[in-house]
Scaffold this motif. Sequence first.
Motif, PDB file in Angstrom:
ATOM      1  N   ARG A  38       0.822  -1.207   0.000  1.00  9.39           N
ATOM      2  CA  ARG A  38       0.000   0.000   0.000  1.00  9.39           C
ATOM      3  C   ARG A  38       0.860   1.262   0.000  1.00  9.39           C
ATOM      4  O   ARG A  38       1.977   1.271   0.469  1.00  9.39           O
ATOM      5  CB  ARG A  38      -0.912   0.022   1.230  1.00  9.39           C
ATOM      6  N   ARG A  39       0.289   2.307  -0.546  1.00  6.95           N
ATOM      7  CA  ARG A  39       0.867   3.660  -0.547  1.00  6.95           C
ATOM      8  C   ARG A  39       1.976   3.844  -1.576  1.00  6.95           C
ATOM      9  O   ARG A  39       2.641   4.864  -1.571  1.00  6.95           O
ATOM     10  CB  ARG A  39       1.444   4.039   0.837  1.00  6.95           C
ATOM     11  N   THR A 204       8.278   5.549  -0.048  1.00  8.53           N
ATOM     12  CA  THR A 204       6.837   5.413  -0.265  1.00  8.53           C
ATOM     13  C   THR A 204       6.228   6.775  -0.587  1.00  8.53           C
ATOM     14  O   THR A 204       6.282   7.684   0.249  1.00  8.53           O
ATOM     15  CB  THR A 204       6.163   4.813   0.972  1.00  8.53           C
ATOM     16  N   ALA A 206       3.191   8.085  -0.740  1.00  2.93           N
ATOM     17  CA  ALA A 206       2.087   8.635   0.052  1.00  2.93           C
ATOM     18  C   ALA A 206       2.571   9.267   1.345  1.00  2.93           C
ATOM     19  O   ALA A 206       1.854  10.084   1.935  1.00  2.93           O
ATOM     20  CB  ALA A 206       1.059   7.548   0.359  1.00  2.93           C
ATOM     21  N   TYR A 207       3.781   8.909   1.792  1.00  4.78           N
ATOM     22  CA  TYR A 207       4.278   9.480   3.035  1.00  4.78           C
ATOM     23  C   TYR A 207       4.781  10.912   2.852  1.00  4.78           C
ATOM     24  O   TYR A 207       5.133  11.561   3.831  1.00  4.78           O
ATOM     25  CB  TYR A 207       5.393   8.612   3.614  1.00  4.78           C
ATOM     26  N   GLU A 241       0.643   4.129  10.881  1.00  9.09           N
ATOM     27  CA  GLU A 241       0.789   3.470   9.586  1.00  9.09           C
ATOM     28  C   GLU A 241       1.552   2.150   9.681  1.00  9.09           C
ATOM     29  O   GLU A 241       1.186   1.161   9.036  1.00  9.09           O
ATOM     30  CB  GLU A 241       1.485   4.412   8.606  1.00  9.09           C
TER      31      GLU A 241
END
Length: 488
Positions: A38-39, A204, A206-207, A241
């Motif tokens: 994910r992400r 990542t 999305a972070y 997370e």
Amino acid sequence: MILKPGHVFARDAEWSALSRFAESTAPSTRLGVVSGRRRQGKTYLLNALTEALGGFYFVAADDTETEGLRRFGEALAFRSGGGGQYHFDNWDQALDRLYATVQDGVIVIDEFPYLAKASPVLPSLFQRALDPGGTARRSAAKLLLCGSAMSVMGGLLAGNAPLRGRASLELVVNPMDYLTAARFWGCEHDHELAVLLHAVIGGTPAYRHELVYSDAPSSREEFDDWVVRTVLNPMVPIFREARYLLAEETDIRDPALYHAVLGAIASGHNTRGGIAGYLGRPSTHIGHPLTVLEDSHLITREQDAFASGRFVYRIAEPLITFYESVMRRTWSFLERGLAEQAWAASRSGFLSQVVGPHFEELCREFTIRSSLELFGELPAQVSSGTVPDPSSRKSIQVDVAALTSGEPGRPARLLALGEAKWGKVMGLRHLDRLRRARDLLAVRKYDTEGTRLICYGGAGFDDDLRTAAAADGRIVLVDLPRLYGQAS
């Protein structure tokens, strides 16, 4: 190739692969499988592809089979433009209607593991639809199955799985490498900040925005404040997370055990025996958790460069390492909003237990990327290794070892031995350790004639080491600017 939208950062190789698949006119090119934790931006990429080509995009949820069919019917009816809802009694009917409705472009089914969990027969139904004479042959649309549960997605095309041999694309969307991540965070010229950030959040995408309100430190001096106000802040989504990453894997049914295994690895107990000893369990009891974590791409297993039967485990997601080394140990303080106190107590451990090992990993990646420049050839293996020293009854830990494959009748050539230090200025004592390791390996019949000795220094090198490197071309110094592709 389909023009990549300007809002898609990097991901050139992934976009090229998706474009070739989507534009292929070969009759056999009908199925692609896209996976990744994910992400990582899978949905972002596939949404952009669907917008460019048209087609149908459906995101599954953790529903029952009946609920999944209902939502699928609603989405497909909306795609057809007729409004209302298609009512399906089973997935056979749904797939017939899908390929009758979508005649070109791409069909993307995101989070496919949710559908397969509720309807285990679904991969077999897709197999039948894709085979000659199946309903998929009535449409020119390409099917992309996407998911984040790595163990499930990896099994779709493995062994005797129904879809084995049907896919023309198998794309894993991995985190961005450390160079791309530095550009993404806007710190490609602040190398110390780039390493520290990557040690916490890795590559990542999305972070960078969604989970931290697009908050990014502007300098190395701001890093500590940024950690306190984002990653250690219970009111910021990234705070939990790391826990969610573990909870999302369907094969993980005892989170406490898996966190214990990850905690052992994060604290430096990274062999099977070391993990078992840290947990106080027989090594036979941790085989299954290690396999599940490896299949989920949450850990990796690396063979020791000089001991064929010895493997070390590493956590693949830096945020999990940070959680296990810093956050889990101070969780009660963090939940009470005492982030500054928790960070003050954890910062030295962060530098030694998190940044130090992470810097070593970046140095191994640099060595692989720069192998032609360094050696003029590609090594067969770049990893860490342990060299026993009989005279001291201890072992020399080599952070970076690059070797060629051994040829019949000839010893393996040792291209390089390297030592990485993040917070210490490197000197001749570090070089002497590498020389001693090289001499011991020569006794063990490795070809060390052209071996380079590489010092990777996060804090630089003293004058004596620089003088030694200037006098001997086989001694190589890699500082942070060179690690990030700039002249020293």
